[in-house]
Scaffold this motif. Structure first.
Motif, PDB file in Angstrom:
ATOM      1  N   LEU A 191       0.828  -1.210   0.000  1.00 39.82           N
ATOM      2  CA  LEU A 191       0.000   0.000   0.000  1.00 39.82           C
ATOM      3  C   LEU A 191       0.861   1.259   0.000  1.00 39.82           C
ATOM      4  N   ALA A 227       2.440   1.831  -3.398  1.00 45.36           N
ATOM      5  CA  ALA A 227       1.448   2.309  -4.367  1.00 45.36           C
ATOM      6  C   ALA A 227       1.147   3.791  -4.155  1.00 45.36           C
ATOM      7  N   HIS A 228       1.029   4.197  -2.893  1.00 42.25           N
ATOM      8  CA  HIS A 228       0.707   5.598  -2.597  1.00 42.25           C
ATOM      9  C   HIS A 228       1.851   6.533  -3.018  1.00 42.25           C
ATOM     10  N   GLU A 250      -4.779   5.938  -7.449  1.00 42.94           N
ATOM     11  CA  GLU A 250      -4.390   4.674  -6.804  1.00 42.94           C
ATOM     12  C   GLU A 250      -5.626   3.942  -6.295  1.00 42.94           C
ATOM     13  N   SER A 310      -6.501   0.696  -3.625  1.00 44.63           N
ATOM     14  CA  SER A 310      -5.952  -0.232  -2.640  1.00 44.63           C
ATOM     15  C   SER A 310      -7.068  -0.744  -1.751  1.00 44.63           C
ATOM     16  N   SER A 311      -6.732  -1.666  -0.879  1.00 42.55           N
ATOM     17  CA  SER A 311      -7.721  -2.240   0.036  1.00 42.55           C
ATOM     18  C   SER A 311      -8.158  -1.235   1.085  1.00 42.55           C
ATOM     19  N   CYS A 362      -1.941   0.222  -8.230  1.00 42.04           N
ATOM     20  CA  CYS A 362      -2.669  -0.623  -7.282  1.00 42.04           C
ATOM     21  C   CYS A 362      -1.772  -1.741  -6.759  1.00 42.04           C
ATOM     22  N   THR A 363      -2.278  -2.438  -5.773  1.00 42.73           N
ATOM     23  CA  THR A 363      -1.629  -3.648  -5.251  1.00 42.73           C
ATOM     24  C   THR A 363      -2.264  -4.862  -5.923  1.00 42.73           C
ATOM     25  N   SER A 414      -4.424  -6.730  -4.959  1.00 37.43           N
ATOM     26  CA  SER A 414      -5.849  -6.908  -4.667  1.00 37.43           C
ATOM     27  C   SER A 414      -6.700  -6.746  -5.920  1.00 37.43           C
TER      28      SER A 414
END
Length: 641
Positions: free
Chosen positions: A460, A463-464, A482, A484-485, A509-510, A512
């Motif tokens: 995370l 990604a940020h 972005e 993410s979860s 993104c990750t 996920s």
């Protein structure tokens, strides 16, 4: 008178001892001395025997070591008879030549060393590798083509499919069936038809992402459930994530139009009470009654309802569909598989064990037909054993470079088609240094003028920060967001909708987002963080080149990661992945811009950290204030009473 005679004490004078008594005492002493001498001699003999035995043992060990050394480096005058004797029989001859062996090595026949492990020898052949033997259904599957360019099966030609479903397919722009649909749908429809007479076989399908697997199980299930009029949960579809479950739910809703079939989605996005009301209705006469026919859910939420929802029953289940099966099986969330099996096979008091196969158990406890779908289907016997598959049938796809070997008999230990990607997918990699990786990514985006692209990172935080850095480098010329979860469901869905609508160019993104999500018209997938596992790479690359469209997958690698990455690709028989070279000289004009972006990134991150700290302190202060007010209120109430 002698009785009254008293002898006087005359001191410690020695009494006179008769000569015979003195001699006897002396003899006794001499005998005792002699006896002690004999005992000492015996003890010495025993000690010497023990010492000699130890010495012999040491010598024997020394001889054995020398013999072992002689096997590795055998003197030229040593014959094969000597080797056989020392290997197979214990050492009996103490006159063995124990001279130091020659330094000259002589290569031996490996047959002479059979049964004897020689440490450090370079002339001993490696042990034979143990070959696993897969069951026949895994080693001999039905092959599905991955070519989505030349579709041959028309929807109108599939006469086994219900007329209403064919009309809906055409209304949604589906004129031709994809290869996986063209093979799996007719087979399932025939299996469902024959299930009135024979027990239906379970099905496993391993095909690339974007090849149409959802329709392959949705259409046969819908057609089979049209005949029922009483509401019971007869089909259960389990998926690993909320996004995937929502996607499959929409497909079922689309193709159950103009039918009496009701579909429900439970993933935890709604409150538990709302989901219960969607599943069950209370009847004053009959009690809890099911409101749905098909249930689409995630594994964890399913277990919650199995435990807590009164009247929730899966005893009439006919189909158990597990999409993205390898990931669902890896999930141990709430031990879902155990609870599901326990609920399906719930026994009445005094009934026979459900695992006993006879007419009674087949009539009363007929298990559902299991349908497993995945782009990376597991071949782990332990995982597949948990599902208790009944005479499973495997459909799998292979790459075009493997199609020539389709007719060649495969060994029983090989599982073809485990990892497949669409033939429309182009794959490349870029070798970079760690420090310049963001700059390489920026240069590649500018070179290819990328839009509708996804960038995958490993965390995370990564990604940020990458999103912030790309925004400063691209200067709002390319819209970057972005996913993410951390994002809530509605915000997440809105971002994905904007991306598919073209309002967002790059989505960072990750993993996920790497599983099964259908994002149409994705131009390129970039693995900014190198994938650790082949499954991760397959699912990332599967976000592009879907439904016959062209796509590109690019991986950024450090020099130390290159060999491992190529090793991963070899597992999937991928030898056509090309290197995309971006000279570092081309990056020199961007040096000042890159430094400025890094400085700006540092300022933004520090500002965010400060803001988060302030929010945390405010939240703690509000919590203390609430507690203090509660104490004051309780004190005030107590004084009034």
């Amino acid at each position: 008178m002698e009785l009254f005679v008293v002898n006087r004490h005359e001191g410690d004078q020695l009494q006179e001892v008769p000569e015979n008594d003195e001699q006897s005492k002396l003899d006794k002493v001499l005998k005792k001395i002699e006896k002690n001498k004999k005992l000492r001699l015996k003890q010495k003999e025993k000690q010497s025997e023990i010492q000699s035995a130890k010495q012999k043992t040491i010598e024997a060990r020394k001889i054995r070591r020398e013999i072992k050394a002689s096997i590795i480096s055998v003197p030229e005058n040593t014959n094969n008879e000597f080797i056989d004797k020392t290997v197979e029989e214990p050492i009996q001859n103490e006159s063995i030549n124990t001279e130091k062996p020659s330094n000259k090595k002589r290569r031996l026949d490996p047959a002479l060393l059979e049964g004897f492990t020689v440490l450090g020898a370079d002339n001993v052949s490696n042990k034979t590798k143990v070959k696993r033997v897969l069951p026949n259904w895994l080693s001999n599957p039905s092959i599905i083509s991955v070519n989505l360019q030349n579709l041959e099966t028309k929807v109108s030609d599939l006469k086994q499919l219900d007329k209403g479903l064919r009309k809906l397919l055409k209304a949604n722009g589906v004129k031709y069936l994809f290869p996986v649909q063209a093979q799996v749908i007719p087979w399932l429809l025939q299996s469902i038809h024959d299930s009135q007479v024979i027990f239906p076989r379970d099905v496993c399908v391993s095909a690339p992402t974007g090849s149409g697997k959802t329709l392959a199980f949705a259409l046969p299930v819908i057609q089979a459930l049209k005949k029922h009029t009483v509401k019971k949960i007869r089909a259960l579809v389990i998926l690993p994530t909320q996004d995937l479950a929502l996607q499959v739910f929409k497909t079922f809703k689309m193709y159950t139009q103009n039918t009496s079939i009701d579909v429900c989605l439970i993933t935890g996005s709604n409150s538990f009470a709302v989901e219960q009301s969607q599943l069950i209705t209370e009847n004053k006469v009959f009690g809890p009654i099911s409101r749905i026919d098909i249930l689409v859910c995630t594994a964890g939420r399913l277990v919650d309802h199995l435990k807590l929802t009164n009247g929730f029953s899966l005893k009439n289940l006919e189909f158990l569909v597990i999409d993205e099966a390898d990931r669902v099986l890896e999930s141990v969330q709430n031990d879902w598989l155990y609870h599901l099996e326990k609920h399906i096979h719930l026994e009445e008091p005094g009934s026979q064990d459900v695992h006993v196969l006879n007419l009674q158990t087949l009539q009363k406890h007929r298990p559902p037909q299991k349908l497993l779908f995945s782009a990376t289907l597991s071949q782990d016997p332990e995982k597949l054993q948990k599902l208790s598959l009944f005479q499973p049938k495997l459909f799998t796809s292979i790459m075009e470079n493997q199609e020539e070997t389709n007719n060649i008999e495969k060994p029983r230990e090989s599982f073809i088609g485990k990892y497949t990607t669409p033939s429309e997918l182009s794959e490349k990699y870029i070798v970079t240094s760690v420090e310049l990786k963001p700059l390489f990514l920026y240069k590649f985006i500018k070179m290819e003028k990328l839009t509708r692209s996804i960038v995958f990172t490993h965390s995370l935080e990564s990604a940020h920060r990458l999103t912030l850095l790309l925004r400063t480098l691209l200067e709002d010329k390319v819209k970057v967001e972005e996913v993410s979860s951390n994002l809530q469901g509605k915000s997440r869905n809105q971002l994905i909708s904007k991306f598919t609508g073209g309002e967002i160019d790059l989505l960072v993104c990750t993993d996920s987002l790497a599983r099964g999500i259908d994002l149409p018209n994705v131009q390129c997938v970039i693995s900014y963080s190198a994938p650790k596992h082949l499954k991760t790479y397959i699912h990332r690359a599967g976000r592009t080149a879907r439904a016959g469209e062209q796509g590109l997958a690019v991986t950024l690698l450090n020099k130390t990661q290159l060999s491992k990455f190529k090793g991963l690709l070899e597992q999937a028989n991928k030898t056509n992945v090309e290197e995309l070279i971006i000279p570092e000289d081309d990056l020199e004009p961007l040096e000042e811009k890159y430094r400025g972006s890094l400085v700006e990134l540092k300022k933004i991150v520090e500002k965010e950290e400060k803001l988060n700290l302030e929010r945390t302190l405010v939240a703690k202060g509000n919590k203390k204030t609430r507690k203090k007010r509660k104490r004051q209120d309780s004190v005030g109430t107590g004084s009034n009473t």
